[in-house]
Design a protein around this motif. Structure first.
Motif, short mmCIF file in Angstrom:
data_model
loop_
_atom_site.label_atom_id
_atom_site.label_comp_id
_atom_site.label_asym_id
_atom_site.label_seq_id
_atom_site.Cartn_x
_atom_site.Cartn_y
_atom_site.Cartn_z
N GLU A 146 -5.31 0.74 -3.88
CA GLU A 146 -6.00 0.36 -2.34
C GLU A 146 -4.97 -0.20 -1.56
N LEU A 147 -5.68 -0.94 -2.34
CA LEU A 147 -4.47 -2.27 -1.76
C LEU A 147 -3.01 -2.17 -1.24
N ALA A 148 -2.17 -1.47 -2.63
CA ALA A 148 -0.97 -0.60 -2.32
C ALA A 148 -0.51 0.82 -1.47
N ARG A 149 -1.88 1.09 -1.60
CA ARG A 149 -1.48 1.64 -0.86
C ARG A 149 -1.70 1.56 0.98
N LEU A 150 -2.64 0.98 1.03
CA LEU A 150 -2.31 -0.14 2.52
C LEU A 150 -1.20 -0.30 2.33
N HIS A 151 -1.03 -1.54 2.27
CA HIS A 151 0.44 -2.82 2.14
C HIS A 151 1.44 -0.93 2.31
N ARG A 152 1.69 -0.39 1.31
CA ARG A 152 2.82 0.66 2.13
C ARG A 152 2.74 1.37 3.40
N ALA A 153 1.38 1.69 3.67
CA ALA A 153 1.51 2.05 4.85
C ALA A 153 1.21 1.20 6.34
N ILE A 154 1.01 0.11 5.88
CA ILE A 154 2.01 -1.32 6.90
C ILE A 154 2.89 -1.34 7.45
N LYS A 155 3.80 -1.19 5.92
CA LYS A 155 5.22 -1.23 6.08
C LYS A 155 5.38 -0.11 6.95
N ARG A 156 5.42 1.13 6.02
CA ARG A 156 5.62 2.30 7.55
C ARG A 156 5.69 2.19 8.84
N ILE A 157 4.43 2.00 9.55
CA ILE A 157 4.35 2.22 10.19
C ILE A 157 5.03 0.83 10.64
N ALA A 158 5.41 0.01 10.69
CA ALA A 158 6.38 -1.38 10.89
C ALA A 158 7.57 -1.34 10.98
N THR A 159 8.52 -0.32 10.02
CA THR A 159 9.48 0.32 10.40
C THR A 159 9.43 1.31 11.76
N VAL A 160 8.37 2.51 11.21
CA VAL A 160 8.80 3.32 12.30
C VAL A 160 8.79 2.93 13.58
N ALA A 161 7.62 1.97 13.74
CA ALA A 161 7.42 1.75 14.93
C ALA A 161 8.18 0.74 15.90
#
Length: 94
Positions: A67-82
């Protein structure tokens, strides 16, 4: 000379940081940041990570490693795209 004795009484940074984490009920810098997010922001990250609704209200220390890995990956993805949209004004956003 009074200044030297004052400096020697300052606790090490590790002690101060640990006290802050304990005060704000977190075990890490990420946990502290997570705890201070709004529920809407947490929900956006959890949705992107395909986590369940319950994850919005729990701390990082209550999540398993997947769950932590999935959340961390999602946060990084959103930050990169945003960041790609930072310089675009509302009038150019059509």
């Amino acid at each position: 000379m009074g200044q030297a004795s004052e400096i020697s009484q300052v606790p090490p940074a590790e002690v101060t940081i640990a006290a802050l984490h304990e005060m704000f009920n977190s075990k890490s810098q990420g946990g502290l940041m997570w705890n201070n997010l709004t529920e809407d922001d947490r929900r956006a990250f959890c949705f992107t990570a395909k986590l369940k609704e319950r994850h919005v209200t729990i701390g990082l220390d209550e999540m398993d490693s997947l769950e932590l890995a999935r959340l961390h990956r999602a946060i990084k993805r959103i930050a990169t795209v945003a960041t790609k949209f930072n310089s675009i004004s509302l009038s150019d956003f059509k």
